[in-house]
Design a protein around this motif. Structure first.
Motif, PDB file in Angstrom:
ATOM      1  N   ARG A 174       8.351   9.172   1.467  1.00 23.31           N
ATOM      2  CA  ARG A 174       9.740   8.711   1.392  1.00 23.31           C
ATOM      3  C   ARG A 174      10.226   8.755  -0.040  1.00 23.31           C
ATOM      4  N   LEU A 175      11.535   8.857  -0.178  1.00 24.75           N
ATOM      5  CA  LEU A 175      12.153   8.669  -1.482  1.00 24.75           C
ATOM      6  C   LEU A 175      12.449   7.186  -1.639  1.00 24.75           C
ATOM      7  N   MET A 176      11.893   6.596  -2.675  1.00 18.60           N
ATOM      8  CA  MET A 176      12.119   5.182  -2.962  1.00 18.60           C
ATOM      9  C   MET A 176      12.481   5.066  -4.437  1.00 18.60           C
ATOM     10  N   ASN A 177      13.694   4.603  -4.685  1.00 20.15           N
ATOM     11  CA  ASN A 177      14.192   4.500  -6.063  1.00 20.15           C
ATOM     12  C   ASN A 177      14.083   5.830  -6.809  1.00 20.15           C
ATOM     13  N   GLY A 178      14.393   6.918  -6.113  1.00 21.67           N
ATOM     14  CA  GLY A 178      14.391   8.232  -6.738  1.00 21.67           C
ATOM     15  C   GLY A 178      13.024   8.869  -6.896  1.00 21.67           C
ATOM     16  N   ARG A 179      11.966   8.193  -6.429  1.00 19.11           N
ATOM     17  CA  ARG A 179      10.603   8.744  -6.528  1.00 19.11           C
ATOM     18  C   ARG A 179       9.994   8.854  -5.142  1.00 19.11           C
ATOM     19  N   GLU A 180       9.093   9.821  -5.003  1.00 23.00           N
ATOM     20  CA  GLU A 180       8.394   9.961  -3.733  1.00 23.00           C
ATOM     21  C   GLU A 180       7.226   8.993  -3.659  1.00 23.00           C
ATOM     22  N   ALA A 181       7.103   8.339  -2.494  1.00 29.72           N
ATOM     23  CA  ALA A 181       5.989   7.423  -2.236  1.00 29.72           C
ATOM     24  C   ALA A 181       5.401   7.783  -0.878  1.00 29.72           C
ATOM     25  N   ALA A 182       4.087   7.976  -0.836  1.00 33.01           N
ATOM     26  CA  ALA A 182       3.423   8.367   0.409  1.00 33.01           C
ATOM     27  C   ALA A 182       2.575   7.221   0.937  1.00 33.01           C
ATOM     28  N   THR A 183       2.575   7.087   2.262  1.00 35.48           N
ATOM     29  CA  THR A 183       1.795   6.059   2.936  1.00 35.48           C
ATOM     30  C   THR A 183       1.132   6.686   4.152  1.00 35.48           C
ATOM     31  N   VAL A 184      -0.136   6.361   4.373  1.00 40.18           N
ATOM     32  CA  VAL A 184      -0.841   6.812   5.571  1.00 40.18           C
ATOM     33  C   VAL A 184      -0.707   5.724   6.630  1.00 40.18           C
ATOM     34  N   LEU A 185      -0.256   6.122   7.813  1.00 44.33           N
ATOM     35  CA  LEU A 185      -0.074   5.191   8.924  1.00 44.33           C
ATOM     36  C   LEU A 185      -0.865   5.657  10.128  1.00 44.33           C
ATOM     37  N   GLU A 186      -1.257   4.682  10.954  1.00 44.79           N
ATOM     38  CA  GLU A 186      -1.957   4.992  12.196  1.00 44.79           C
ATOM     39  C   GLU A 186      -1.338   4.207  13.335  1.00 44.79           C
TER      40      GLU A 186
ATOM     41  N   ARG B 272       2.764   0.074  17.738  1.00 48.30           N
ATOM     42  CA  ARG B 272       2.293  -0.611  16.522  1.00 48.30           C
ATOM     43  C   ARG B 272       1.765   0.433  15.552  1.00 48.30           C
ATOM     44  N   LEU B 273       2.229   0.338  14.304  1.00 46.53           N
ATOM     45  CA  LEU B 273       1.791   1.205  13.217  1.00 46.53           C
ATOM     46  C   LEU B 273       1.137   0.337  12.164  1.00 46.53           C
ATOM     47  N   VAL B 274      -0.040   0.764  11.691  1.00 46.58           N
ATOM     48  CA  VAL B 274      -0.765  -0.004  10.684  1.00 46.58           C
ATOM     49  C   VAL B 274      -1.081   0.899   9.506  1.00 46.58           C
ATOM     50  N   SER B 275      -0.913   0.321   8.312  1.00 43.60           N
ATOM     51  CA  SER B 275      -1.230   1.026   7.074  1.00 43.60           C
ATOM     52  C   SER B 275      -1.946   0.060   6.143  1.00 43.60           C
ATOM     53  N   ASP B 276      -2.961   0.558   5.448  1.00 43.92           N
ATOM     54  CA  ASP B 276      -3.627  -0.223   4.401  1.00 43.92           C
ATOM     55  C   ASP B 276      -3.306   0.484   3.091  1.00 43.92           C
ATOM     56  N   SER B 277      -2.365  -0.102   2.350  1.00 40.49           N
ATOM     57  CA  SER B 277      -1.870   0.545   1.148  1.00 40.49           C
ATOM     58  C   SER B 277      -1.907  -0.410  -0.039  1.00 40.49           C
ATOM     59  N   GLN B 278      -2.570  -0.002  -1.082  1.00 42.42           N
ATOM     60  CA  GLN B 278      -2.632  -0.736  -2.347  1.00 42.42           C
ATOM     61  C   GLN B 278      -3.018  -2.197  -2.159  1.00 42.42           C
ATOM     62  N   GLY B 279      -4.025  -2.421  -1.299  1.00 39.67           N
ATOM     63  CA  GLY B 279      -4.578  -3.753  -1.135  1.00 39.67           C
ATOM     64  C   GLY B 279      -3.861  -4.636  -0.136  1.00 39.67           C
ATOM     65  N   THR B 280      -2.940  -4.051   0.631  1.00 43.05           N
ATOM     66  CA  THR B 280      -2.219  -4.825   1.649  1.00 43.05           C
ATOM     67  C   THR B 280      -2.227  -4.061   2.965  1.00 43.05           C
ATOM     68  N   VAL B 281      -2.512  -4.779   4.051  1.00 51.48           N
ATOM     69  CA  VAL B 281      -2.383  -4.204   5.388  1.00 51.48           C
ATOM     70  C   VAL B 281      -0.958  -4.477   5.846  1.00 51.48           C
ATOM     71  N   TRP B 282      -0.246  -3.396   6.153  1.00 49.82           N
ATOM     72  CA  TRP B 282       1.126  -3.475   6.665  1.00 49.82           C
ATOM     73  C   TRP B 282       1.057  -3.200   8.154  1.00 49.82           C
ATOM     74  N   ASP B 283       1.446  -4.177   8.966  1.00 51.06           N
ATOM     75  CA  ASP B 283       1.333  -4.121  10.416  1.00 51.06           C
ATOM     76  C   ASP B 283       2.748  -4.202  10.992  1.00 51.06           C
ATOM     77  N   SER B 284       3.221  -3.092  11.562  1.00 51.54           N
ATOM     78  CA  SER B 284       4.599  -3.003  12.048  1.00 51.54           C
ATOM     79  C   SER B 284       4.614  -2.767  13.555  1.00 51.54           C
ATOM     80  N   VAL B 285       5.400  -3.575  14.271  1.00 53.73           N
ATOM     81  CA  VAL B 285       5.525  -3.429  15.718  1.00 53.73           C
ATOM     82  C   VAL B 285       6.997  -3.228  16.065  1.00 53.73           C
ATOM     83  N   PHE B 286       7.279  -2.081  16.708  1.00 62.83           N
ATOM     84  CA  PHE B 286       8.598  -1.814  17.264  1.00 62.83           C
ATOM     85  C   PHE B 286       8.547  -2.130  18.754  1.00 62.83           C
TER      86      PHE B 286
END
Length: 144
Positions: free
Chosen positions: A52-64, A75-89
Motif C-alpha cells: 500500500r501507499l502510506m504517507n507517500g511510501r510503499e508499505a508491504a504486509t503479509v496476510l493470511e 478473518r485475515l491475520v498478519s504478524d508485522s513488526q512485533g504485532t499480530v493484526w487480526d481483522s474480521v470482516f
C-alpha cells in the motif's frame, strides 16, 4: 477498532469484494500491488503480500486468511513488526443492502511494538475508515 458501513448492494457482492484480495485491491485505491504467496487465491490458507501507499511510501504486509465462511465472514491475520493484526470482516443482509463490519485487534508481542502500537491506533483507525469507504463506494457503483 471497529468500523461499520451500510452498503446499498447485495451481500454476495460485498462479501466477494472483501473476501477476494483481487477484488479488494481494485476497490481500495491505495493498494498498489498484491503478490500471492500460496497457490490458493481465496479461502482459508490463502497467503499474500499486500503493498500500500502510506504517507507517500510503499508499505508491504503479509496476510493470511485463517477463517472463511462463504458469504458471511473472513478473518485475515498478519504478524508485522512485533504485532499480530487480526481483522474480521462480517457481512449481513440489511434492508436496502448489506451491513459490513470490520473488527481489527492489535496484539503486540515484542517490547518495541508494545510501546508503539498504542500510538499507531489513531492512524490505523483512519486508514480502516478509508478502506471501508472505498469498499462501500466500489460495491454501490457496481450495483447501480
Amino acid at each position: 477498532m471497529t468500523s461499520v458501513r451500510h452498503i446499498a448492494a447485495p451481500t454476495a457482492r460485498v462479501f466477494s469484494t472483501v473476501a477476494d484480495i483481487t477484488n479488494f485491491s481494485k476497490a481500495v485505491p491505495h493498494i498498489v500491488r498484491v503478490d500471492f504467496l500460496s497457490e490458493q487465491r481465496v479461502g482459508v490458507g490463502t497467503r499474500f503480500r499486500e503493498t500500500r501507499l502510506m504517507n507517500g511510501r510503499e508499505a508491504a504486509t503479509v496476510l493470511e486468511v485463517t477463517e472463511y465462511i462463504e458469504g458471511e465472514r473472513i478473518r485475515l491475520v498478519s504478524d508485522s513488526q512485533g504485532t499480530v493484526w487480526d481483522s474480521v470482516f462480517t457481512v449481513v443482509p440489511r434492508e436496502g443492502g448489506s451491513e459490513l463490519t470490520l473488527v481489527m485487534e492489535a496484539r503486540p508481542h515484542k517490547l518495541l511494538a508494545k510501546l508503539t502500537t498504542p500510538l499507531l491506533k489513531g492512524f490505523i483507525a483512519k486508514a480502516l475508515e478509508k478502506d471501508m469507504d472505498a469498499v462501500k463506494a466500489w460495491c454501490e457503483a457496481r450495483h447501480a
